[in-house]
Design a protein around this motif. Sequence first.
Motif, PDB file in Angstrom:
ATOM      1  N   MET A   1      52.794  -4.941 -24.437  1.00 37.09           N
ATOM      2  CA  MET A   1      52.672  -5.093 -25.896  1.00 37.09           C
ATOM      3  C   MET A   1      51.201  -4.967 -26.310  1.00 37.09           C
ATOM      4  SD  MET A   1      54.927  -5.901 -28.255  1.00 37.09           S
ATOM      5  CE  MET A   1      54.748  -5.964 -29.996  1.00 37.09           C
ATOM      6  N   LEU A   2      50.388  -5.900 -25.817  1.00 38.76           N
ATOM      7  CA  LEU A   2      48.942  -5.832 -26.062  1.00 38.76           C
ATOM      8  C   LEU A   2      48.238  -5.778 -24.713  1.00 38.76           C
ATOM      9  CD1 LEU A   2      46.635  -5.996 -28.197  1.00 38.76           C
ATOM     10  CD2 LEU A   2      46.511  -8.419 -27.628  1.00 38.76           C
ATOM     11  N   GLN A   3      47.290  -4.864 -24.624  1.00 39.07           N
ATOM     12  CA  GLN A   3      46.652  -4.660 -23.336  1.00 39.07           C
ATOM     13  C   GLN A   3      45.160  -4.413 -23.516  1.00 39.07           C
ATOM     14  OE1 GLN A   3      48.813  -1.729 -21.236  1.00 39.07           O
ATOM     15  NE2 GLN A   3      48.380  -2.674 -19.265  1.00 39.07           N
ATOM     16  N   LEU A   4      44.327  -5.209 -22.862  1.00 39.62           N
ATOM     17  CA  LEU A   4      42.881  -4.997 -22.898  1.00 39.62           C
ATOM     18  C   LEU A   4      42.438  -4.553 -21.526  1.00 39.62           C
ATOM     19  CD1 LEU A   4      43.414  -7.171 -25.224  1.00 39.62           C
ATOM     20  CD2 LEU A   4      40.989  -7.687 -25.001  1.00 39.62           C
ATOM     21  N   GLU A   5      41.648  -3.470 -21.494  1.00 42.13           N
ATOM     22  CA  GLU A   5      41.175  -2.943 -20.204  1.00 42.13           C
ATOM     23  C   GLU A   5      39.667  -2.820 -20.239  1.00 42.13           C
ATOM     24  OE1 GLU A   5      42.588  -2.058 -17.401  1.00 42.13           O
ATOM     25  OE2 GLU A   5      44.744  -2.049 -17.870  1.00 42.13           O
ATOM     26  N   GLY A   6      39.017  -3.588 -19.415  1.00 40.61           N
ATOM     27  CA  GLY A   6      37.561  -3.448 -19.273  1.00 40.61           C
ATOM     28  C   GLY A   6      36.798  -3.590 -20.573  1.00 40.61           C
TER      29      GLY A   6
ATOM     30  N   LEU B   1      31.638  -6.649 -24.805  1.00 40.37           N
ATOM     31  CA  LEU B   1      31.109  -6.835 -26.159  1.00 40.37           C
ATOM     32  C   LEU B   1      29.723  -7.446 -26.071  1.00 40.37           C
ATOM     33  CD1 LEU B   1      31.745  -7.010 -29.313  1.00 40.37           C
ATOM     34  CD2 LEU B   1      32.271  -9.393 -28.859  1.00 40.37           C
ATOM     35  N   SER B   2      28.811  -6.936 -26.873  1.00 44.58           N
ATOM     36  CA  SER B   2      27.466  -7.519 -26.886  1.00 44.58           C
ATOM     37  C   SER B   2      27.098  -7.945 -28.300  1.00 44.58           C
ATOM     38  CB  SER B   2      26.448  -6.483 -26.403  1.00 44.58           C
ATOM     39  OG  SER B   2      26.709  -6.149 -25.076  1.00 44.58           O
ATOM     40  N   TYR B   3      26.436  -9.084 -28.370  1.00 42.97           N
ATOM     41  CA  TYR B   3      25.777  -9.474 -29.633  1.00 42.97           C
ATOM     42  C   TYR B   3      24.311  -9.199 -29.422  1.00 42.97           C
ATOM     43  CZ  TYR B   3      30.081 -12.092 -30.594  1.00 42.97           C
ATOM     44  OH  TYR B   3      31.367 -12.456 -30.815  1.00 42.97           O
ATOM     45  N   GLY B   4      23.826  -8.113 -29.927  1.00 45.52           N
ATOM     46  CA  GLY B   4      22.448  -7.739 -29.644  1.00 45.52           C
ATOM     47  C   GLY B   4      22.319  -7.512 -28.153  1.00 45.52           C
TER      48      GLY B   4
ATOM     49  N   GLY C   1      39.446  -6.014 -34.433  1.00 43.92           N
ATOM     50  CA  GLY C   1      38.609  -4.961 -34.994  1.00 43.92           C
ATOM     51  C   GLY C   1      37.418  -5.449 -35.790  1.00 43.92           C
ATOM     52  N   LEU C   2      37.167  -6.766 -35.773  1.00 41.54           N
ATOM     53  CA  LEU C   2      36.004  -7.273 -36.523  1.00 41.54           C
ATOM     54  C   LEU C   2      34.710  -7.054 -35.758  1.00 41.54           C
ATOM     55  CD1 LEU C   2      37.467 -10.493 -38.112  1.00 41.54           C
ATOM     56  CD2 LEU C   2      36.648  -8.489 -39.311  1.00 41.54           C
ATOM     57  N   HIS C   3      34.814  -6.962 -34.440  1.00 40.82           N
ATOM     58  CA  HIS C   3      33.650  -6.544 -33.651  1.00 40.82           C
ATOM     59  C   HIS C   3      34.028  -5.277 -32.907  1.00 40.82           C
ATOM     60  CE1 HIS C   3      31.506 -10.074 -34.629  1.00 40.82           C
ATOM     61  NE2 HIS C   3      32.199 -10.911 -33.870  1.00 40.82           N
ATOM     62  N   LYS C   4      33.075  -4.400 -32.785  1.00 42.39           N
ATOM     63  CA  LYS C   4      33.348  -3.164 -32.051  1.00 42.39           C
ATOM     64  C   LYS C   4      32.998  -3.375 -30.586  1.00 42.39           C
ATOM     65  CE  LYS C   4      34.313  -0.497 -35.643  1.00 42.39           C
ATOM     66  NZ  LYS C   4      35.169  -1.610 -36.069  1.00 42.39           N
ATOM     67  N   PRO C   5      33.939  -3.115 -29.667  1.00 42.27           N
ATOM     68  CA  PRO C   5      33.632  -3.307 -28.249  1.00 42.27           C
ATOM     69  C   PRO C   5      32.622  -2.270 -27.779  1.00 42.27           C
ATOM     70  CG  PRO C   5      35.785  -2.292 -28.521  1.00 42.27           C
ATOM     71  CD  PRO C   5      35.306  -2.649 -29.891  1.00 42.27           C
ATOM     72  N   ALA C   6      31.775  -2.691 -26.842  1.00 44.61           N
ATOM     73  CA  ALA C   6      30.799  -1.750 -26.291  1.00 44.61           C
ATOM     74  C   ALA C   6      31.479  -0.797 -25.324  1.00 44.61           C
ATOM     75  CB  ALA C   6      29.679  -2.520 -25.582  1.00 44.61           C
ATOM     76  N   ALA C   7      32.547  -1.286 -24.709  1.00 45.22           N
ATOM     77  CA  ALA C   7      33.267  -0.444 -23.761  1.00 45.22           C
ATOM     78  C   ALA C   7      34.689  -0.961 -23.652  1.00 45.22           C
ATOM     79  CB  ALA C   7      32.592  -0.487 -22.384  1.00 45.22           C
TER      80      ALA C   7
ATOM     81  N   ILE D   1      43.782   0.944 -30.094  1.00 46.40           N
ATOM     82  CA  ILE D   1      43.312   0.405 -31.382  1.00 46.40           C
ATOM     83  C   ILE D   1      41.840   0.024 -31.334  1.00 46.40           C
ATOM     84  CG2 ILE D   1      45.549  -0.410 -32.217  1.00 46.40           C
ATOM     85  CD1 ILE D   1      44.652  -3.211 -31.246  1.00 46.40           C
ATOM     86  N   ALA D   2      41.197   0.196 -30.196  1.00 49.60           N
ATOM     87  CA  ALA D   2      39.767  -0.126 -30.139  1.00 49.60           C
ATOM     88  C   ALA D   2      39.039   0.793 -31.110  1.00 49.60           C
ATOM     89  CB  ALA D   2      39.235   0.070 -28.723  1.00 49.60           C
ATOM     90  N   GLY D   3      38.236   0.201 -31.979  1.00 51.52           N
ATOM     91  CA  GLY D   3      37.481   1.006 -32.927  1.00 51.52           C
ATOM     92  C   GLY D   3      38.208   1.239 -34.242  1.00 51.52           C
ATOM     93  N   ALA D   4      39.494   0.842 -34.308  1.00 53.45           N
ATOM     94  CA  ALA D   4      40.200   0.981 -35.580  1.00 53.45           C
ATOM     95  C   ALA D   4      39.696  -0.081 -36.552  1.00 53.45           C
ATOM     96  CB  ALA D   4      41.697   0.837 -35.370  1.00 53.45           C
ATOM     97  N   ARG D   5      39.974   0.132 -37.840  1.00 51.15           N
ATOM     98  CA  ARG D   5      39.528  -0.862 -38.824  1.00 51.15           C
ATOM     99  C   ARG D   5      40.466  -2.054 -38.792  1.00 51.15           C
ATOM    100  NH1 ARG D   5      37.332   0.166 -43.239  1.00 51.15           N
ATOM    101  NH2 ARG D   5      35.948   1.927 -43.452  1.00 51.15           N
ATOM    102  N   PRO D   6      39.946  -3.247 -39.130  1.00 47.21           N
ATOM    103  CA  PRO D   6      40.782  -4.443 -39.107  1.00 47.21           C
ATOM    104  C   PRO D   6      42.065  -4.258 -39.914  1.00 47.21           C
ATOM    105  CG  PRO D   6      38.511  -5.034 -39.558  1.00 47.21           C
ATOM    106  CD  PRO D   6      38.561  -3.546 -39.508  1.00 47.21           C
ATOM    107  N   ALA D   7      41.930  -3.607 -41.052  1.00 41.41           N
ATOM    108  CA  ALA D   7      43.106  -3.458 -41.914  1.00 41.41           C
ATOM    109  C   ALA D   7      44.206  -2.672 -41.215  1.00 41.41           C
ATOM    110  CB  ALA D   7      42.702  -2.779 -43.214  1.00 41.41           C
ATOM    111  N   GLN D   8      43.809  -1.613 -40.505  1.00 39.68           N
ATOM    112  CA  GLN D   8      44.800  -0.804 -39.797  1.00 39.68           C
ATOM    113  C   GLN D   8      45.474  -1.615 -38.702  1.00 39.68           C
ATOM    114  OE1 GLN D   8      41.979   2.104 -38.522  1.00 39.68           O
ATOM    115  NE2 GLN D   8      42.524   3.557 -40.162  1.00 39.68           N
ATOM    116  N   ILE D   9      44.680  -2.427 -38.030  1.00 40.96           N
ATOM    117  CA  ILE D   9      45.217  -3.206 -36.918  1.00 40.96           C
ATOM    118  C   ILE D   9      46.239  -4.219 -37.431  1.00 40.96           C
ATOM    119  CG2 ILE D   9      44.601  -4.869 -35.142  1.00 40.96           C
ATOM    120  CD1 ILE D   9      41.976  -3.287 -34.815  1.00 40.96           C
ATOM    121  N   VAL D  10      45.905  -4.865 -38.522  1.00 40.58           N
ATOM    122  CA  VAL D  10      46.849  -5.823 -39.103  1.00 40.58           C
ATOM    123  C   VAL D  10      48.129  -5.097 -39.499  1.00 40.58           C
ATOM    124  CG1 VAL D  10      47.268  -7.417 -41.001  1.00 40.58           C
ATOM    125  CG2 VAL D  10      45.030  -7.334 -39.934  1.00 40.58           C
ATOM    126  N   ALA D  11      47.959  -3.923 -40.083  1.00 49.07           N
ATOM    127  CA  ALA D  11      49.135  -3.175 -40.519  1.00 49.07           C
ATOM    128  C   ALA D  11      50.031  -2.819 -39.336  1.00 49.07           C
ATOM    129  CB  ALA D  11      48.699  -1.913 -41.256  1.00 49.07           C
TER     130      ALA D  11
END
Lengths: 362, 254, 287, 235, 334
Positions: free
Chosen positions: D1-6, D9-12, D49-55, D65-75
Motif C-alpha cells: 500500500m505505502l512503501q518507502l525505499e531508501g 531527508l536533510s534540514y540544511g 510531500g511537505l518536505h522534499k526527500p533528498a533521495a 509520490i515522492a516530489g508530488a505536491r501535498p495536495a495531490q498526495i492527499v487526493a
Amino acid sequence: QEVVKIGYSGPLSGGAAQYGKNTLDGMKFAVDELNAENFQVGGKKVTFEVVALDDKYNPSETAINFQRLVQESKTPVVMCPHSGGGFAIQTSNDRLNALLLSYTSVPKITATGNKNTMRIPPDFSAYVKPFVAYTMKRYGKNLAIAGADHEYAKEWTAMVKPAWEAAGGKIVADNPMSYNRSTDFYSGVSKALAAKPDVLFIGGASEPTGLVAKQARDLGFKGGFIVMDQAKLNEMKPVVGSYQALEGAVGVLPVMEDNSAPVKAWVARWMKKYPEREPGSEATLNYTAMRVAALAMQLAGTTSDASAIRAKLGEAIQKLPAAQNLASYDGIDANGGTRGDIRVAVVEGGKIKEVKLSDLGK
Amino acid sequence: MLEIRSLTKRFGGNVAVNAVSTTIERGKVNAIIGPNGAGKTTFFNLISGVHPASEGSIVFEGQDITRLRTDQVARLGVARTFQATTLFDAATVLDNLIVGHRLRTRSGLWDVLLGTKRLKEEERTCREKARQALDFVGLAHIENRLAGDISQEERKRTAFALALATEPKLLLLDEPAGGVNPEETVGLADLIRKMVAHGLTVCLIEHKMDMIMSLADRILVLSYGEKIAEGTPAEVRANPAVIDAYLGSEHAAA
Amino acid sequence: MDVVLQQFLNALTLGGIYSLVALGLTLVYGILQVPNFAHGAFYMVGAFIAIKLMGGWGANYWVAMVGAAIVVAVVAAISERLVFHPLRKASGLHPMIAAIGLLLFLESGAQALWGAEFQRMATPYSGILEFGGLALPAQRLLIIVAAFTLMLALHLFLTRTVTGSTIIAMAQNREGAALVGIDPDRVAIMTFAISGMLAAVAATLYAPINLVYPAMGNLVITKAFVIIILGGMGSVPGAILGGLIIGFAESFGAFYISTDYKDIIAFALLVVILSLRPQGLFVQGAR
Amino acid sequence: MLQLEGVSLSYGSFRALDGIRLHAKAGELVVLLGANGAGKSSIFLTASGLHKPAAGSIRLEGQEIAGARPAQIVARGLVQCPEGRKLFPQMSVQKNLMLGSYVHRRDGTGNRQRLDEVLELFPILAQKKNDPAGSLSGGQQQMVAIGRALMGRPRVLMLDEPSLGLAPLVVKQVFDVLKKINAAGTTVLLAEQNAHAALKIAHRAYVIERGRIVLEGSPETLMNNDAVRKAYIGA
Amino acid sequence: MLKWIEGRSGWALLAALGALFPLFAGNDYRLTVMSTAYIFAIATLGLNLITGYTGQFNMAHAGFMAIGAYTLGILTVDYHVPFWIAFVAAGAVTAAIGLPLGWLSLRLKGHYFSIFTMCVGVILFLVLEKWESLTHGAVGLMGIPGPSPIGPLKFETPAQMYYLMFAFLVLGAWVMKRITHSLLGRTFIAIRNGDDLAEALGIPLMRTKLLAFIVSVLYAGWAGALYAAFVRFVGPDVAGAQNTFDMTMYMLVGGLGTVFGPLLGSIAVPWLTQMMQFLQEYRFVIFGPLLIALVIFFPHGIAGSWMAWRARRAAAAVRPVAPATLPATEAPGA
Ligand SMILES: Nc1ncnc2c1ncn2[C@@H]1O[C@H](COP(=O)(O)OP(=O)(O)OP(=O)(O)O)[C@@H](O)[C@H]1O
Ligand SMILES: Nc1ncnc2c1ncn2[C@@H]1O[C@H](COP(=O)(O)OP(=O)(O)OP(=O)(O)O)[C@@H](O)[C@H]1O
Ligand SMILES: [Mg+2]
Ligand SMILES: [Mg+2]
C-alpha cells in the motif's frame, strides 16, 4: 569651444514628477536654441549642457544634488523648482559662488538676503486686486475660499482675503483643501457652496483645480472663479469639460491662448519639437530665465563667476529680445525678485479673452 | 504557600474554572489532573497573572496576588513553564537562561550608559545563575546550541532551567513530560524530585498517570472547571468520580 | 436636509471605494501576513489600463473595467509568484520592504510607460440626476451600487463556497491547509489575483470623477491601511465596516468640521478607537 | 500500500532521515516508535510531500509520490493528522472538519455523513461545533485534528502522536477508534510515544533511531526485546 | 577573546576610515553625501533598537525625527535660543512626545503596532503642516542657524560639519553597542524573541518596551536636530512615510538587529542611489527590483549574512552535523 553645464535639481520621480519635467523642459528648450545659435561669451563659442538630478522634492536631497552639481559638474547656475530646495541651496550658494534660479513664488526666497538668487516667477501680488474687482463686479460680494493648502496657495489666500474685504466684499467660507492629497473634493466644495458664495477662489495644480471647478458646477454653482496662477485655464478645460463651464473665471493667460506674436512663434517652435505636449507657463518662465541667465553671462563676460552674472541680470532683462522674453519681465529687484507684466485672461461667453490688467474690473 | 479561594474564570459564557478553592503546600509536589479542557492550564494562567480572574482570590505567602501582572507575580517567586514548551528559539540555550535571571537585577539605562559596577556585577551574576541552572538540569554541554535546535526532552529541561533561573519559590509546570518518551520521563521526574529536595514547591499538570502517582504528594482533580476531588494519589485513584471522569478503569486503584 | 443627504451619498461613494481597496489588502494580509504596500500601485495600474483600453482601443467602459480587472489580476498574480512567494517563510519586515520595492517599480514603470501627467477617464454616465432639488451625479450612484454589489458577491464567495473557505483556511494555517489537500501556492496566487481585481475595479469606478496619474495610489492606500486595522486585519466584514466609517468620517467631518483637518479626523478616529479596542472592531475570528 | 525505499531527508546540512525503508500493507496498522527527535515526524512530513526527500522513492499503491505536491498526495488517499495539530484556529470546529474533506468537495452528502460519524466518535466536539477551534483545550483540539484527518476518507492514515496531551480516558477512546477505522479497511501508520497502548493494537512496528530504522517486527517480539522495553515502554 | 579583539579592531578600523575620509573625499559633494548619510545612520540606529532588537516596527520614526528637527528650528529661529541648548531641548521634546505616543501604540502588537504607528506618523505630519502659528505650516522653517562653535571648534565648512556628524555617529554607535550588549539589551531581545515568555520571566513588558521606544526616538530626535542644522530648512515632508521607508531599507540592507548593519546600510544605499542618478526618472524601475532581490537573496542584510556565515562555520566546527539554522536575527513583526 567651451562647454558650460547648467544644473537642475527637482522632482523627476514621484507625485510631482510632471511638474519637475515641465520646468526642466523649458530650460532645455532654451539651451537647445542657444546651442544652435552660435552663442558666444567673451568672444568664445559656448555650448550649454543641462545636468538634471532628481531630488524627489526633498530639500536634503536638493542640498546633496546642489553640491554634486557645483563640485562635480562645475555648474555656475542651478535651477530648483521648489522653495524647500531653494532654501537648502541658499545655505551654501553664496560661499560656492553659484547662482540659484529659483522657480517658486514664495516671496521669502528673495527676502533672506542671499546674494546669488534669481526668483523666476514675477511677483504675483499685482494681480490680486484686479481679479477681485472683476469678479466682485460681475458676480457679487460673497467669496468662498476653496484653494489648495500648500505653501504657495497659502501665500495667495493670505493676499486675496484682505483684498476682497478691502473692496467691500465678504468672505462667507474659508475652506482650503489639500489638492495634492485629497481623494475627493465633494465635501469640501459642497461645504463652501453651502455658504452661498457668488465667487469661488480656487487654485493648485491645474487638473485638481479643474476637478474642484467641475464639482462646484455639478453641485449647481453658477458664480465666478478667481483662479490662482498655478492653475492654467487651458489645462483645466479638459477636466471641466468646456470653457462654458468655466464661465466667469479669471486667471493668468494660458500660453496656448496667448495671441502675442513672440509667444505664438515660440509655441509653434515648441510644438514642432514636442507635438504631443502643449506648453504651460512652467516652460515659458524657465525658458525666459535660462535666456536671461545666458545673456547675463555674455554681458558679464564670464561663465563661472556667479556674482558677476547676477550683477548683469537686470541689464540682461532689459536687453533680452522681445521674442525671447516670454515672461514679459521688465526688471529685477535688489534681492533677485523679478518684476513683470503678467498677462491675464477671463472666460466670457464660453471663450478665453485676454484682458489688460489695468482694464480688469472697469 | 498558595491559598486559592473560590477562583472563577469565565470566557464569554464559558466557565473554564468554576469556584475552585485549594491550597498548595510548601515543599511538596502538588499535581493537577483532569480531562482535556478541564481548566488546568487556565488555572495556571490565573495564578501567574496571564488572565485576570473573574472572581475569587489568590494569596501567595500571605500576599494577595489576584490582580498582579505576570511579571510582578514572577518577581514574587512564582515561575512557570508552558504547555507547548516555549523558549527563545532564536537564541542559544545559555542566552535564554541569562535573561531568566534578569528579574532579580536592577540595572537600567543609566547603568548601561555610565558603565556602573552594579551592571558588571549583575551581568556576572546572571551568567553564573544561568550556568548553575544548566548544571542543575544537566544540560551544561549544550549551552551554545540554539534553543530551536534541541530535542524535545532537552527543551523541557531547558524550560525547567529557565524557570529555575528566576529563583522561584513555587514552580508551575504545565505537562512537563508531554511528548517525552518513558525513559526520559523517568529522568524528568527525578529532576522534579531534585528540585523539591532543594526546597522548591512544585505544582504540575500532567496526563502521565504513572509519573503522577509516583511523584505527587497531593493531587487536585478538575473536571469542567470544577474541583471534583483532592487528596493523596491513593485517595484520588480510588475516587469513583475521578475514575468516571478521567482515569477510566485501567489506572484505577487495583 | 439635502446637504446632509448629499454628504450621506458622498460618504457611501467614498466608503464603497475605500472598502473595495481595503478588502483586497485585508485578504492578502490574511493569507500572507504581508501588509502589501504595493496594493495602491495595483489600484493605479488598474486605472491606467482602463484608460488605455478606452482611449486606445475605444473599448466600452464596462469592457475596459473587465479588461483592467484581468490585467491587474495577472500583474498581482505575477507579483505573488516573483516577489512574495519566495518570501513566504520570512516573517515580518522583509515582505514589507519587498512590497515597497514593488511599489517603486510599478509607480516608476507607469511613469515611464504612460507619463507623469494627470489623465482623465471619460464616463458614459456623466449625467446628473435630480431628485427634488438633490443633485446626484450618475457616476457616484453607479459607484455605490457596483461597490456594494461586489462586496456582497465577495462575501458570499468567501463564506458559501469551498474555494472561498480555502482562502480563509490558508490564512489561518498554511501547513494545515496543505495537509487537507489545499494547494497553498494556488490559493495565494488566487488571493492576490482577487485583490488586484478588486483594486482595478475600484479604480475604474472612481477614475471618471477623479484624476489618473502614477502616484494616485498613495492617497488611497494609507486610508486602506487605516481601514483594515480599524476593522481588524484579515477581517472581511471589518474592511467593509471600516471603509464606511472612514467614508462617513471624511465626508461629514469635512463638511461639519473642516476640510483642512479632514485627514486628521480619520486618523484621530483610528487612534481613539484602537485605544479603546486594541484588536480592532472585528476581532479576528468573528467570521 | 505505502512503501518507502531508501528515503533520506536533510534540514540544511543536518541529515534527519537516512535511507529509511519501510512499508505498510493494505489494512495493516503499523506503529513507529522512537525517541524524541528520532525522525518520526520527518518521515510523515516527507510522505505527505511537505518536505522534499533528498533521495529515495515513496510509492502509494505502486505509484511514485515522492516530489508530488501535498495536495495531490492527499487526493490520492494518503492523509496525515500532524504533530502540533495545525488547525484553523479561528474557524469553527465544524468548518475545520468540513475542510478535512476538501478533496471530496464534490460529494456533499458523503461528507455530511462522514461528519456525523466523526461527531459521534467525539461527542464533545458536537457540543462545541460552532466554537472557534482555537478556543478549545489542547486535548479537544487533538480530537478535531484526528477528526479532520478522518474527514479526508483516507486509504492510508498517518497519525503523529495522536495521544499527545490527551487524558488517559480519551487516549483509550482514540486507540479504540483507530482500531475500528483500521478494522474497516483503512491502513494506519501511527507514530507514538505511548508505546504500550500502541503496540497493543498494532500489527507490526518499526523502531527508529537517529533517522534510521533499527528494528522491525511484530508487537510481541518488540515487547519482549529488553532494550525496547526499557527505552519505549517504561518499567 | 579572539572575537572580542576582532570586534575592537574592526570598529577602530572603521573609525579611522571615517576620520580620514575628508582627506580622500576630494570635494564637498562627497562630504555632503556622507554627512547626510551619517545623520540618517543615527536615526536608523534608533529605529533598529526598537525594531531590530525589541521587535516592534515603528513606522512613525521619521515623525520623531521631524519633531527633533522642528524643535531645534523653532527654538533657534523664532525664539533665538542658543543652538546647543535648543539641541538638548530637541531630544527632550522628542522624548516627552514619544512617551505618551509610545505608551498608546505599544499596547498593540505586531503589524497592528506598525500600522498604528504609521498612522501616528501621518498625524504628526499633518500637525506639522497645519499648525501654522507654531510650525510655519506648509511653507516650512527657513534660516535655521548652523551649530554654534564649541570653544575653538567651529562648524562652518563642509569638512567641519562632516566631523561634527561623524562625532555624533561614533557616540551614537558606541552607546548603542553598549546598550545592546548589556543585560538591558538582552531584555529587549528577549521581548523580540517571545513576549509571553519574557513576561513570564518577570520582565515588565510595557516598561521595557517603552524604554526601548524612548531611546529609539531620542536617536531620531537628535538626528532630526542635526538634519535641521545641516540642511538649514525643515518642512513637514521630513515626517513623511518616505523617510521611514528609507531608514527601514537601510536597516534591512545592512542587517537587522546588529549595530553594524544599520551603519552599513545607511551609508551604502545613498551612495548607490547617487550612482544611479544618471537614470533620472527611471531610477526606481531598476532600484525597486534590486531591493526585492536583496530582500529575497540576502534576507539578513550584508552584516547579517556575514555573521550567519561565521556562525555556521563556528557551529560546524563544534558539531560536524549541525542543523542549518538562521542566525539570531529573527525578523520581528509577525
Ligand atoms: N483564551 C481563551 N478564550 C476562550 N476560551 C478559552 C481560552 N482559554 C481556554 N478556554 C476554554 O477553557 C476551557 C479550559 O481550557 P484549558 O486550556 O484550561 O484546559 P486544560 O485543562 O489545560 O486542557 P488540556 O489538558 O487539554 O490542556 C476550554 O473549554 C477552553 O476552550
Ligand atoms: N524544520 C527543521 N529544521 C531543522 N531541523 C529539524 C526540522 N524539523 C526537525 N528537525 C530535526 O530533525 C530531527 C528529527 O525530527 P522529528 O521531528 O522528525 O523527530 P520526531 O521523531 O518526530 O521527534 P518527536 O518525538 O520530538 O516529535 C530532530 O533532531 C529535529 O531537531
Ligand atoms: Mg492545558
Ligand atoms: Mg515528532
